[in-house]
Scaffold this motif. Structure first.
Motif, short mmCIF file in Angstrom:
data_model
loop_
_atom_site.label_atom_id
_atom_site.label_comp_id
_atom_site.label_asym_id
_atom_site.label_seq_id
_atom_site.Cartn_x
_atom_site.Cartn_y
_atom_site.Cartn_z
N GLU A 96 0.86 -1.17 0.00
CA GLU A 96 0.00 0.00 0.00
C GLU A 96 0.91 1.23 0.00
O GLU A 96 2.10 1.14 0.33
CB GLU A 96 -0.91 0.00 1.23
CG GLU A 96 -1.89 -1.15 1.25
CD GLU A 96 -2.74 -1.19 2.51
OE1 GLU A 96 -3.76 -1.90 2.49
OE2 GLU A 96 -2.38 -0.54 3.51
N PHE A 97 0.34 2.38 -0.35
CA PHE A 97 1.10 3.61 -0.41
C PHE A 97 0.36 4.69 0.36
O PHE A 97 -0.82 4.94 0.09
CB PHE A 97 1.33 4.04 -1.87
CG PHE A 97 2.08 3.02 -2.67
CD1 PHE A 97 3.46 3.03 -2.72
CD2 PHE A 97 1.39 2.01 -3.33
CE1 PHE A 97 4.16 2.06 -3.44
CE2 PHE A 97 2.07 1.03 -4.05
CZ PHE A 97 3.46 1.06 -4.10
N VAL A 98 1.04 5.31 1.32
CA VAL A 98 0.45 6.37 2.13
C VAL A 98 1.00 7.69 1.61
O VAL A 98 2.21 7.93 1.61
CB VAL A 98 0.78 6.18 3.62
CG1 VAL A 98 0.14 7.29 4.44
CG2 VAL A 98 0.31 4.81 4.09
N ILE A 99 0.08 8.55 1.15
CA ILE A 99 0.44 9.81 0.53
C ILE A 99 -0.08 10.93 1.42
O ILE A 99 -1.27 10.99 1.74
CB ILE A 99 -0.18 9.92 -0.88
CG1 ILE A 99 0.22 8.70 -1.72
CG2 ILE A 99 0.23 11.22 -1.56
CD1 ILE A 99 -0.56 8.57 -3.03
N THR A 100 0.80 11.82 1.86
CA THR A 100 0.41 12.88 2.79
C THR A 100 0.68 14.25 2.19
O THR A 100 1.62 14.45 1.40
CB THR A 100 1.17 12.75 4.12
OG1 THR A 100 2.58 12.77 3.85
CG2 THR A 100 0.82 11.46 4.83
N GLY A 101 -0.17 15.20 2.56
CA GLY A 101 -0.01 16.58 2.12
C GLY A 101 -1.18 17.42 2.57
O GLY A 101 -2.31 16.93 2.67
N GLY A 102 -0.93 18.69 2.87
CA GLY A 102 -2.00 19.60 3.24
C GLY A 102 -2.77 19.18 4.47
O GLY A 102 -3.97 19.49 4.59
N GLY A 103 -2.14 18.49 5.38
CA GLY A 103 -2.81 18.05 6.60
C GLY A 103 -3.71 16.84 6.42
O GLY A 103 -4.44 16.48 7.35
N ARG A 104 -3.68 16.22 5.25
CA ARG A 104 -4.49 15.03 4.99
C ARG A 104 -3.56 13.90 4.52
O ARG A 104 -2.43 14.12 4.12
CB ARG A 104 -5.55 15.29 3.92
CG ARG A 104 -6.56 16.35 4.30
CD ARG A 104 -7.80 16.30 3.43
NE ARG A 104 -7.55 16.64 2.04
CZ ARG A 104 -8.48 16.60 1.09
NH1 ARG A 104 -9.71 16.20 1.37
NH2 ARG A 104 -8.18 16.94 -0.16
N ARG A 105 -4.10 12.69 4.58
CA ARG A 105 -3.36 11.56 4.03
C ARG A 105 -4.32 10.73 3.18
O ARG A 105 -5.53 10.66 3.44
CB ARG A 105 -2.75 10.68 5.12
CG ARG A 105 -3.77 10.00 6.00
CD ARG A 105 -3.13 9.01 6.96
NE ARG A 105 -4.12 8.49 7.88
CZ ARG A 105 -3.91 7.48 8.72
NH1 ARG A 105 -2.73 6.88 8.75
NH2 ARG A 105 -4.86 7.08 9.52
#
Length: 305
Positions: free
Chosen positions: A212-221
């Motif tokens: 799986e891939f966890v992508i984070t940015g702008g306070g969200r994931r």
């Protein structure tokens, strides 16, 4: 009313369209390639015909589950990463001897162009696992060229997944597909960061090295969970493993944890094989199906339900 119940039901019966969301400065987009039909009680063997008769909104006019095929484009500034590359330019008719109805690919490169990207702009392709409906355009020649579309990019595969498939005696994937990948493969490990804001996590159950891939940015994931779930109905029934899971018990155990994680604040899921509801949240509040799709727009914004 956007994202009404009637609209959601219609979206459950069709393959996913091109859809994008923003995580701060990172844009993530579903890149459609095609679709596959699944015989519902064969794909999810713990389900029953009676269940599907009571939930016809998940089935197309022929009584099949609709599963999208494609990939996920992750863009950060002028950089671009792909996660999976669909099924490729091929089609197979329904086979009564398998759990599948018809399956087809072919739209991936056009979808990528619609997003403003060419294959040459993709710096790496990360694979959730090495099944043919995820390898697609990484191993098939691009029409009219004779060359693989992403042959110049690094191919990122988890160490245990590559170890399973790169052995000559295995038959999980055709030898020629592995041979096509091999010169470009770079193995990655659990927890490794492979792109700005993108982290790999190994979640065996579907395959031994499934990622799986966890992508984070702008306070969200966003959790791009690959084949940990094949249908949004599994958000309501995490105990239902897919017939293609190599370890159904392990898959179900992980899915229970995943669904709890997808209920957490500021967390979005991405189901690559979901129908036209690939981006969503999980809300187990008794107010309807647990998978709540986002109402995305071509402009790349998203509106949670």
């Amino acid at each position: 009313m956007p994202n009404s119940l009637a609209d959601q039901d219609e979206r459950l019966r069709r393959p996913a369209e091109l859809r994008s969301i923003w995580l701060g400065a990172t844009k993530v987009s579903f890149v459609p390639d095609g679709a596959v039909q699944g015989r519902p009680s064969a794909w999810l063997p713990d389900s029953t015909d009676d269940f599907w008769a009571a939930h016809p909104q998940y089935l197309d006019d022929t009584g099949h589950l609709v599963a999208s095929l494609g990939g996920l484009l992750v863009e950060h500034g002028d950089r671009a990463l792909l996660i999976d590359t669909g099924f490729g330019p091929q089609a197979l008719s329904a086979d009564p001897g398998t759990p599948n109805g018809s399956i087809y690919g072919g739209g991936f490169l056009n979808s990528l162009a619609e997003l403003g990207r060419s294959p040459e702009q993709i710096e790496a392709v990360a694979f959730s696992h090495l099944h043919p409906d995820h390898l697609g355009w990484a191993v098939h020649p691009a029409p009219g060229t004779g060359a693989r579309a992403f042959a110049h990019a690094d191919y990122l595969v988890t160490e245990p997944e590559w170890a399973q498939h790169a052995q000559p005696e295995t038959d999980h994937t055709a030898d020629e597909a592995i041979a096509a990948l091999a010169p470009h493969v770079r193995t990655v490990t659990d927890g490794q960061h492979i792109f700005p804001g993108v982290q790999v996590r190994i979640t065996a159950g579907h395959t031994e090295g499934h990622a799986e891939f966890v992508i984070t940015g702008g306070g969200r994931r966003l959790i791009a969970f690959g084949d940990s779930m094949h249908s949004p109905i599994q958000a309501d029934h995490p105990e239902w493993s897919c017939v293609y899971d190599h370890d159904p018990a392990r898959s179900a155990g992980h899915r229970h944890r995943l669904i709890a994680e997808l209920e957490e604040p500021d967390t979005i899921g991405f189901g690559i094989h979901f129908a036209d509801v690939v981006f969503g949240h999980v809300r187990r509040d008794g107010q309807g199906p647990a998978w709540r799709p986002l109402d995305t727009t071509d402009a790349g914004h998203d509106q949670p339900q």
